[in-house]
Design a protein around this motif. Structure first.
Motif, short mmCIF file in Angstrom:
data_model
loop_
_atom_site.label_atom_id
_atom_site.label_comp_id
_atom_site.label_asym_id
_atom_site.label_seq_id
_atom_site.Cartn_x
_atom_site.Cartn_y
_atom_site.Cartn_z
N VAL A 1 36.54 38.69 24.70
CA VAL A 1 34.99 39.75 25.04
C VAL A 1 35.46 38.59 26.52
N THR A 2 35.78 37.10 25.86
CA THR A 2 36.07 36.38 27.47
C THR A 2 36.46 36.83 28.79
N LEU A 3 37.18 37.28 28.60
CA LEU A 3 38.31 37.44 29.42
C LEU A 3 38.11 38.66 30.04
N ASN A 4 36.92 39.48 29.79
CA ASN A 4 36.91 41.01 29.87
C ASN A 4 35.47 40.86 30.93
N ALA A 5 34.45 39.39 29.95
CA ALA A 5 33.17 39.39 31.21
C ALA A 5 33.78 38.63 32.56
N ALA A 6 34.61 38.03 32.70
CA ALA A 6 34.72 37.12 33.14
C ALA A 6 35.93 37.86 34.36
N LYS A 7 36.31 38.97 34.30
CA LYS A 7 37.11 39.88 34.95
C LYS A 7 36.55 39.69 36.53
N PRO A 8 35.49 40.49 36.89
CA PRO A 8 35.05 40.46 38.19
C PRO A 8 35.53 38.62 38.76
N GLY A 9 34.41 37.33 38.53
CA GLY A 9 35.13 36.01 38.25
C GLY A 9 36.95 36.07 38.35
N ILE A 10 37.76 36.96 37.91
CA ILE A 10 38.99 36.33 38.12
C ILE A 10 39.52 37.27 39.59
N PHE A 11 39.05 38.44 38.96
CA PHE A 11 40.18 39.28 40.62
C PHE A 11 39.73 38.13 41.93
N THR A 12 38.07 37.44 42.10
CA THR A 12 37.33 37.14 43.17
C THR A 12 38.79 35.87 43.03
N ALA A 13 39.06 35.17 42.33
CA ALA A 13 39.48 33.81 42.49
C ALA A 13 41.13 34.91 42.88
N VAL A 14 41.81 35.72 42.61
CA VAL A 14 42.99 36.13 42.77
C VAL A 14 42.78 36.21 44.65
N ILE A 15 41.60 37.12 45.13
CA ILE A 15 41.43 37.09 46.48
C ILE A 15 41.58 36.58 46.99
N PHE A 16 40.86 35.44 46.85
CA PHE A 16 40.82 34.15 47.39
C PHE A 16 42.30 33.09 47.67
N GLY A 17 42.90 33.55 46.40
CA GLY A 17 44.45 32.82 46.25
C GLY A 17 45.35 34.09 47.44
N MET A 18 45.35 34.78 47.36
CA MET A 18 45.64 35.71 48.49
C MET A 18 45.28 35.72 50.06
N ALA A 19 44.19 35.36 50.15
CA ALA A 19 43.91 34.96 51.50
C ALA A 19 44.59 33.68 51.97
N ARG A 20 44.35 32.51 51.44
CA ARG A 20 45.26 31.46 51.51
C ARG A 20 46.42 31.66 51.47
N ALA A 21 47.31 32.31 51.17
CA ALA A 21 48.97 32.64 51.10
C ALA A 21 48.97 33.17 52.19
N PHE A 22 48.20 34.38 52.71
CA PHE A 22 48.13 35.41 53.98
C PHE A 22 48.08 34.23 54.69
N GLY A 23 47.17 33.67 55.30
CA GLY A 23 46.89 32.74 56.83
C GLY A 23 47.81 31.99 56.21
N GLU A 24 48.56 31.26 54.88
CA GLU A 24 49.39 29.71 54.97
C GLU A 24 51.19 30.41 56.13
N ALA A 25 50.90 29.16 57.08
CA ALA A 25 51.72 29.70 58.06
C ALA A 25 53.19 28.24 58.11
N LEU A 26 53.07 27.17 58.47
CA LEU A 26 53.97 25.92 58.45
C LEU A 26 54.99 26.00 57.23
N ALA A 27 54.50 25.64 55.74
CA ALA A 27 55.45 25.94 54.79
C ALA A 27 55.69 27.07 54.52
N VAL A 28 55.97 28.33 54.90
CA VAL A 28 56.65 29.71 54.72
C VAL A 28 57.08 29.03 56.02
N GLN A 29 57.08 29.24 57.18
CA GLN A 29 57.89 29.40 58.28
C GLN A 29 59.49 27.92 57.99
N MET A 30 58.33 27.54 56.91
CA MET A 30 60.42 26.16 57.21
C MET A 30 61.46 27.35 55.80
#
Length: 304
Positions: free
Chosen positions: A204-233
């Motif tokens: 019930v809870t996870l199923n109802a919150a599924k769109p918000g969880i997907f949004t959180a994952v995509i925001f995290g991916m956007a954060r990871a995709f643009g990270e530079a310094l830490a990945v470069q090292m």
């Protein structure tokens, strides 16, 4: 008497109307300034990035699908960096999502009091600078990967572990907000029908919150995709198509940060780097559009 006159002036319709118009004007000017700055950034990056193809006559097909990257020799294949960026982003999101969902469920459904201790610990991860993550990755993650998986330790896997820790707070807090936004009567109805607490959370809870969880994952991916310094090292900065997760690779951001200061403005080498920046910008816009689409679907589901 003076106070009464002041109150009458402040509460008069003409005074309120002028204040409202002034507030609307200031708000509009601020929004217009933000839109203007964003439009200038988009136009500037697009102009510099497209110059590679229209001025320097570099083939778009070669740029996107070739694996040879050597600007000094006239080879401008960006495929290794594109693959490296996507691999690091996807793998870090896959690892971070279960941990984030578990932490969010613990703070919202199992032990809300425990959130007083867990949430500050996760918030500390947000305040750590990228260079510190990079140094930790260089001193801890790279030797660990070298010892367990072999190779030099530099590569996609090391970058994945570093980004996993960096995007974990973003995904966790957004998932927590999504779970808290689920109406309480959903849980009460499930429990009233005889479901256990875990069945209620899972079905019930996870199923109802599924769109918000997907949004959180995509925001995290956007954060990871643009990270530079830490990945470069920790990624190895080798502009070749990765053959395994433990071989040195490169990302769009790592090549940009390493090369942009070593080229002359207006040359082919410099314009190609701006083309990489344009690809990075377009992918970030794609992530934002995907988030808006999921948010729109979420609102429709709640309206139903």
């Amino acid at each position: 008497m003076k106070n009464e006159k002041l109150m009458k002036q402040l509460t008069s319709p003409s005074k309120n109307s002028r204040l409202e118009k002034f507030g609307k004007t200031i708000t509009f000017l601020c929004l217009a300034l933000i839109v203007f700055i964003v439009a200038l950034i988009l136009l500037f990056v697009a102009q510099k990035g497209l110059a590679t193809f229209f001025v320097n006559k570099v083939s778009l097909v070669e740029f996107l699908f070739s694996g040879d990257w050597s600007p000094s020799e006239g080879k401008f294949g960006a495929l290794p960096m594109i693959i490296g960026s996507f691999l690091v982003t996807l793998l870090s999101a896959l690892i971070a999502t279960p941990f984030a969902i578990g932490a969010a469920i613990f703070m919202t459904e199992i032990s809300p009091k425990g959130a007083k201790f867990l949430q500050p610990a996760i918030e500390l991860l947000v305040g750590i600078p990228s260079v510190v993550y990079g140094f930790i990755g260089l001193q801890v993650v790279v030797p660990f990967v070298r010892f367990i998986f072999g190779g030099t330790g530099f590569g996609i896997l090391s970058g994945t572990f570093v980004l996993f820790v960096m995007i974990l707070p973003t995904v966790t807090f957004m998932t927590t907000d999504a779970l808290r936004a689920v109406p309480r009567h959903y849980r009460e109805a499930s429990l009233a029908m005889g479901a256990t607490r875990w069945q209620t959370i899972w079905r019930v809870t996870l199923n109802a919150a599924k769109p918000g969880i997907f949004t959180a994952v995509i925001f995290g991916m956007a954060r990871a995709f643009g990270e530079a310094l830490a990945v470069q090292m920790v990624v190895g900065n080798s502009a070749v198509i990765p053959t395994s997760l433990t071989t040195p690779a490169a990302t769009l951001t790592s090549v940009l940060t390493m090369g942009i200061g070593n080229t002359v403005m207006g040359t082919v080498s410099n314009n190609v780097l701006w083309s990489l920046a344009l690809v990075l910008l377009l992918m970030s816009l794609g992530f934002n559009m995907l988030v808006k689409f999921i948010t729109r679907e979420r609102k429709r589901n709640y309206e139903r």
